[in-house]
Structures are given as C-alpha cells and as structure tokens.
Scaffold this motif. Structure first.
Motif, PDB file in Angstrom:
ATOM      1  N   LYS A 160       9.363  16.809  20.423  1.00 23.63           N
ATOM      2  CA  LYS A 160      10.435  16.827  21.421  1.00 23.63           C
ATOM      3  C   LYS A 160       9.953  17.514  22.696  1.00 23.63           C
ATOM      4  N   GLY A 161      10.526  17.123  23.820  1.00 24.06           N
ATOM      5  CA  GLY A 161      10.174  17.751  25.085  1.00 24.06           C
ATOM      6  C   GLY A 161       9.728  16.781  26.156  1.00 24.06           C
ATOM      7  N   VAL A 192       9.037  27.120  31.621  1.00 24.31           N
ATOM      8  CA  VAL A 192       9.135  26.808  33.040  1.00 24.31           C
ATOM      9  C   VAL A 192      10.401  26.000  33.256  1.00 24.31           C
ATOM     10  N   GLU A 193      11.249  26.472  34.160  1.00 20.34           N
ATOM     11  CA  GLU A 193      12.542  25.857  34.421  1.00 20.34           C
ATOM     12  C   GLU A 193      12.565  25.276  35.830  1.00 20.34           C
ATOM     13  N   ALA A 194      13.448  24.293  36.024  1.00 18.20           N
ATOM     14  CA  ALA A 194      13.637  23.687  37.335  1.00 18.20           C
ATOM     15  C   ALA A 194      15.107  23.777  37.711  1.00 18.20           C
ATOM     16  N   VAL A 195      15.359  24.085  38.974  1.00 13.97           N
ATOM     17  CA  VAL A 195      16.715  24.027  39.518  1.00 13.97           C
ATOM     18  C   VAL A 195      16.839  22.684  40.225  1.00 13.97           C
ATOM     19  N   LEU A 196      17.821  21.886  39.797  1.00 12.27           N
ATOM     20  CA  LEU A 196      18.015  20.551  40.344  1.00 12.27           C
ATOM     21  C   LEU A 196      19.222  20.520  41.274  1.00 12.27           C
ATOM     22  N   ASP A 197      19.433  19.388  41.905  1.00 13.08           N
ATOM     23  CA  ASP A 197      20.587  19.224  42.784  1.00 13.08           C
ATOM     24  C   ASP A 197      21.866  19.584  42.038  1.00 13.08           C
ATOM     25  N   ASN A 199      22.755  22.628  41.458  1.00 11.62           N
ATOM     26  CA  ASN A 199      22.449  23.847  40.701  1.00 11.62           C
ATOM     27  C   ASN A 199      22.338  23.584  39.204  1.00 11.62           C
ATOM     28  N   ARG A 200      21.949  22.382  38.837  1.00 13.01           N
ATOM     29  CA  ARG A 200      21.686  22.082  37.432  1.00 13.01           C
ATOM     30  C   ARG A 200      20.338  22.661  37.043  1.00 13.01           C
ATOM     31  N   ARG A 201      20.209  23.098  35.776  1.00 15.69           N
ATOM     32  CA  ARG A 201      18.978  23.686  35.286  1.00 15.69           C
ATOM     33  C   ARG A 201      18.371  22.777  34.216  1.00 15.69           C
ATOM     34  N   GLU A 202      17.073  22.636  34.248  1.00 14.29           N
ATOM     35  CA  GLU A 202      16.360  21.788  33.288  1.00 14.29           C
ATOM     36  C   GLU A 202      15.084  22.495  32.863  1.00 14.29           C
ATOM     37  N   THR A 203      14.863  22.588  31.542  1.00 15.16           N
ATOM     38  CA  THR A 203      13.621  23.165  31.029  1.00 15.16           C
ATOM     39  C   THR A 203      12.518  22.125  31.109  1.00 15.16           C
ATOM     40  N   LEU A 204      11.443  22.464  31.805  1.00 15.64           N
ATOM     41  CA  LEU A 204      10.310  21.548  31.925  1.00 15.64           C
ATOM     42  C   LEU A 204       9.341  21.727  30.761  1.00 15.64           C
ATOM     43  N   VAL A 205       8.936  22.955  30.519  1.00 17.87           N
ATOM     44  CA  VAL A 205       7.965  23.256  29.458  1.00 17.87           C
ATOM     45  C   VAL A 205       8.448  24.513  28.741  1.00 17.87           C
ATOM     46  N   SER A 206       8.423  24.503  27.416  1.00 21.44           N
ATOM     47  CA  SER A 206       8.837  25.682  26.637  1.00 21.44           C
ATOM     48  C   SER A 206       7.738  26.046  25.642  1.00 21.44           C
ATOM     49  N   GLY A 207       7.886  27.219  25.023  1.00 15.98           N
ATOM     50  CA  GLY A 207       6.932  27.639  24.011  1.00 15.98           C
ATOM     51  C   GLY A 207       5.572  28.039  24.545  1.00 15.98           C
ATOM     52  N   VAL A 208       5.488  28.420  25.829  1.00 19.72           N
ATOM     53  CA  VAL A 208       4.207  28.850  26.407  1.00 19.72           C
ATOM     54  C   VAL A 208       3.955  30.286  25.953  1.00 19.72           C
ATOM     55  N   PRO A 209       2.815  30.569  25.321  1.00 20.56           N
ATOM     56  CA  PRO A 209       2.613  31.900  24.721  1.00 20.56           C
ATOM     57  C   PRO A 209       2.314  33.019  25.709  1.00 20.56           C
ATOM     58  N   GLU A 210       1.817  32.696  26.897  1.00 20.58           N
ATOM     59  CA  GLU A 210       1.426  33.728  27.862  1.00 20.58           C
ATOM     60  C   GLU A 210       2.230  33.571  29.151  1.00 20.58           C
ATOM     61  N   ALA A 211       2.681  34.706  29.711  1.00 21.75           N
ATOM     62  CA  ALA A 211       3.456  34.665  30.950  1.00 21.75           C
ATOM     63  C   ALA A 211       2.640  34.072  32.101  1.00 21.75           C
ATOM     64  N   ASP A 212       1.365  34.441  32.186  1.00 20.41           N
ATOM     65  CA  ASP A 212       0.520  33.931  33.264  1.00 20.41           C
ATOM     66  C   ASP A 212       0.332  32.418  33.168  1.00 20.41           C
ATOM     67  N   HIS A 213       0.342  31.876  31.951  1.00 29.55           N
ATOM     68  CA  HIS A 213       0.195  30.430  31.789  1.00 29.55           C
ATOM     69  C   HIS A 213       1.408  29.698  32.350  1.00 29.55           C
ATOM     70  N   ALA A 214       2.602  30.239  32.068  1.00 25.54           N
ATOM     71  CA  ALA A 214       3.813  29.625  32.615  1.00 25.54           C
ATOM     72  C   ALA A 214       3.837  29.751  34.133  1.00 25.54           C
ATOM     73  N   LEU A 215       3.416  30.917  34.651  1.00 22.47           N
ATOM     74  CA  LEU A 215       3.388  31.117  36.096  1.00 22.47           C
ATOM     75  C   LEU A 215       2.367  30.193  36.753  1.00 22.47           C
TER      76      LEU A 215
END
Length: 238
Positions: A160-161, A192-197, A199-215
């Motif tokens: 899923k994803g 990593v999340e996205a703000v859409l038109d 003000n809707r929120r959508e998760t792009l990528v989840s389960g990233v183990p390191e903060a720097d990787h998501a950034l």
C-alpha cells in the motif's frame, strides 16, 4: 574602542525547554535545527541568534540507500527499504516459520487435526512476517515528480502507498514524526506530507526510519517543484 572587545560573546548552554536538563551534542540535529531531550524525550526547535526564529535548515546530503535522477524536467528519487531491521526479521521469520512447519508436521503425522488447525493463525502471522521481510530486502519507494504530477510507487512487491497527485495542487511539503511505544522502549519513524488546495493533507511517504531521510525527500521535491520552505504547524523539527 570596539565594544565587542569589552563584551565578548558568551557561549549559551542549551537546556531542554520541558525539564531543564542540559543538552549534549548528540541530542542536537543541525539538519533539522531541532533537539530531543534524552531525559524526557521532548522535541523542540532550536532558537536562532536573532529573533528566536528557527535556524534555516541546510541541505541534507544524499543518504546511502537513496538514488536520485534529475534531467531538469523529471525528478526521480528511489529509497531502498533494506536496513538493519531486515536482517533481524530474516532470522526471526526463519525461526517462526520453521517452528510452525515442525508443529504442523507433528500434528498431521499423529492425526491431531485440531492441533494443526489451532496453529493456522500463527501460520498466517508467519507468512505475513516472511512477506514483510522479503519486502524489506527487495522493495523500494520511487517518487517521481514533473510538471504534471507527483507519483509515488512501491515496487516490485505489491504494497500500500501508491498514489498520484497533480503537481499544481501541492502548496507545501513538510515532515512529521510518529512515536511508537513498545516493551523495548520507544521508536520513531517519519513521513513526508503534502498540503494540497483547500488545506487538505496527504501522506506522500511513510515509514521512513531516519528524520534526515524524510527531510532529504522534502527538500528535493521543494527544489524541483519550486516550493518555498515554509514552517507548518506540527512539523517535525520546527
């Protein structure tokens, strides 16, 4: 006379805003301009020297399990899942499923059908663990962005994803932290999340183990889609 010579700069000891404990260098993430207290586990943004605003975040270098391709029109980021957890789960899956094979072999050979049926739930759990372990070894998340859309695909094993979002609908990108509490302590993962038109929120990528990787994902997408890095309420490290 130079006033700076009479009033030399003083080093400021950083302390946790929640419990007041002093912070060590290992508690501080320069990439995220944030710190986590090892005593109370509070996370907070570091103040800047002027105005108390968060320090501008430097660009995160390419992580070792990432590949990136950018031809000026299309950006493609590939994050391989394989990490230390995959090797731990490999041994666990072999032990679990090996035990269940022996369980069913003994049950069926002695005619204890009820005993074999009782183990079906545990067998299902073992199959899921084996599938998840295999996914950790061979799967990758591929994020592709161009002028039309931002696509996220997980391959080669189905997971899923997968999603596709029109690029013009994305107004902001940011990272979130998820804290999980278990018997062996707490663990964190990032998305990593996205703000859409609207003000809707959508998760792009989840389960990233390191903060720097998501950034890293956030920064590369912001650069390619020409989105200014603006703080979002609840964003990790802000």
């Amino acid at each position: 006379m130079d006033p700076a010579r009479n009033h030399p700069a003083q080093l400021v000891e950083l302390k946790c805003r929640n419990c007041g404990s002093p912070l060590s260098p290992d508690d501080i993430s320069p990439q995220l301009a944030a710190a986590r207290c090892r005593h109370c586990h509070s996370l907070f943004a570091l103040p800047s020297a002027v105005g108390g605003r968060p320090i501008p975040r430097p660009q995160v270098p390419l992580p070792s399990n990432f590949r990136i391709h950018d031809d000026g029109y299309t950006l493609e980021i590939t994050r391989r899942w394989r990490g230390p957890a995959a090797f731990f789960l490999l041994f666990f899956a072999l032990f679990w499923n090996g035990f269940m094979v022996v369980w069913h072999a003994i049950s069926l050979s002695t005619g204890a059908w009820v005993m074999s049926a009782f183990g079906l739930l545990h067998t299902g759990v073992g199959i899921f663990i084996a599938y998840y372990t295999l996914a950790l070894f061979i799967n990758a998340t591929v994020i592709r962005a161009d002028g039309r859309s931002l696509d996220v695909k997980i391959r080669p094993l189905p997971w899923k994803g997968n999603k596709s979002i029109p690029a013009v609908e994305i107004s902001q990108l940011y990272c979130m932290e998820k804290i999980s509490h278990g018997k062996n302590g707490t663990s964190a993962s990032y998305r990593v999340e996205a703000v859409l038109d609207g003000n809707r929120r959508e998760t792009l990528v989840s389960g990233v183990p390191e903060a720097d990787h998501a950034l890293f994902i956030e920064q590369q997408l912001e650069r390619h889609l020409k989105i200014a890095d603006v703080p979002v309420d609840g964003e990790h490290g802000r």
